[in-house]
Design an enzyme around this catalytic site. Structure first.
Site, short mmCIF file in Angstrom:
data_model
loop_
_atom_site.label_atom_id
_atom_site.label_comp_id
_atom_site.label_asym_id
_atom_site.label_seq_id
_atom_site.Cartn_x
_atom_site.Cartn_y
_atom_site.Cartn_z
N ARG A 96 -1.65 3.84 5.52
CA ARG A 96 -3.70 2.97 6.59
C ARG A 96 -2.69 2.74 7.43
O ARG A 96 -3.60 2.38 9.11
CB ARG A 96 -3.76 1.66 5.70
CG ARG A 96 -4.55 2.12 3.89
CD ARG A 96 -5.82 3.22 5.17
NE ARG A 96 -5.83 3.85 3.53
CZ ARG A 96 -5.76 5.04 3.09
NH1 ARG A 96 -5.18 5.88 3.95
NH2 ARG A 96 -6.24 5.31 1.65
N GLU A 99 -2.03 5.79 9.66
CA GLU A 99 -3.26 6.32 9.61
C GLU A 99 -3.82 5.60 10.74
O GLU A 99 -4.85 6.24 12.14
CB GLU A 99 -4.46 6.33 8.95
CG GLU A 99 -5.62 6.90 8.72
CD GLU A 99 -6.20 6.55 7.63
OE1 GLU A 99 -6.96 7.07 6.77
OE2 GLU A 99 -6.29 4.96 6.95
N SER A 122 7.80 -4.53 23.41
CA SER A 122 8.65 -4.65 22.82
C SER A 122 8.41 -5.11 21.10
O SER A 122 7.91 -6.28 20.71
CB SER A 122 9.42 -5.95 23.34
OG SER A 122 11.00 -6.44 22.47
#
Length: 156
Positions: A96, A99, A122
């Protein structure tokens, strides 16, 4: 002296042993982080092989988990980072996040560059927080904060 790992296998084996000890001792990541004196997110990442722990933190974590001196020493080494070697993650939670980056990655890039200019956020000078909150529509929601220092690109 700072030492570095150049192969993930030692830290992966240590992570497996640490998680087994965590389960056996019925410890939470929060409790392990309390022993380390560091944040839950950083400590968890370190125990799972993504960061080195300072000496005192490493010794405290190893002691809490019942790991030996070699493990405490290994917890202090700079790891070869990366927990998803060259593949799309198959774990549903990790997928997820993958995604989300597939869907929102270009949007995040556009907004960061518009706000800050050319550079990066960073992952070294970085804070991570995960909180659970009630959803007004029922159930629960996750609030995940990624707080990284902006590092501008410097022409040379």
């Amino acid at each position: 002296m700072v030492h570095a790992q150049f192969n993930q296998s030692a830290r992966e084996a240590l992570a497996d042993a640490a998680v087994e000890a965590k389960i056996r001792k019925n410890l939470s990541w929060k409790r392990i982080a309390e022993a380390s004196g560091l944040s839950v997110a950083f400590t968890t990442a370190a125990v799972l092989g993504q960061h080195p722990l300072p000496e005192e933190s490493a010794k405290a974590v190893a002691e809490l988990l019942g790991l030996d001196e070699d493990a405490a020493l290994l917890l202090q080494t700079v790891p070869l980072r990366g927990s998803m070697p060259n593949r799309v993650p198959t774990d549903p939670t990790m997928y997820r996040f993958y995604e989300m980056l597939q869907v929102y990655g270009t949007t995040l890039k556009a907004l960061v560059h518009e706000e800050f200019g050319d550079g990066i956020i960073s992952a070294i000078n970085f804070r991570l927080d995960v909180r659970k909150v009630a959803d007004p529509e029922g159930g629960e929601r996750a609030i995940i904060t990624l707080d990284g220092k902006y590092l501008p690109t410097k022409p040379f």
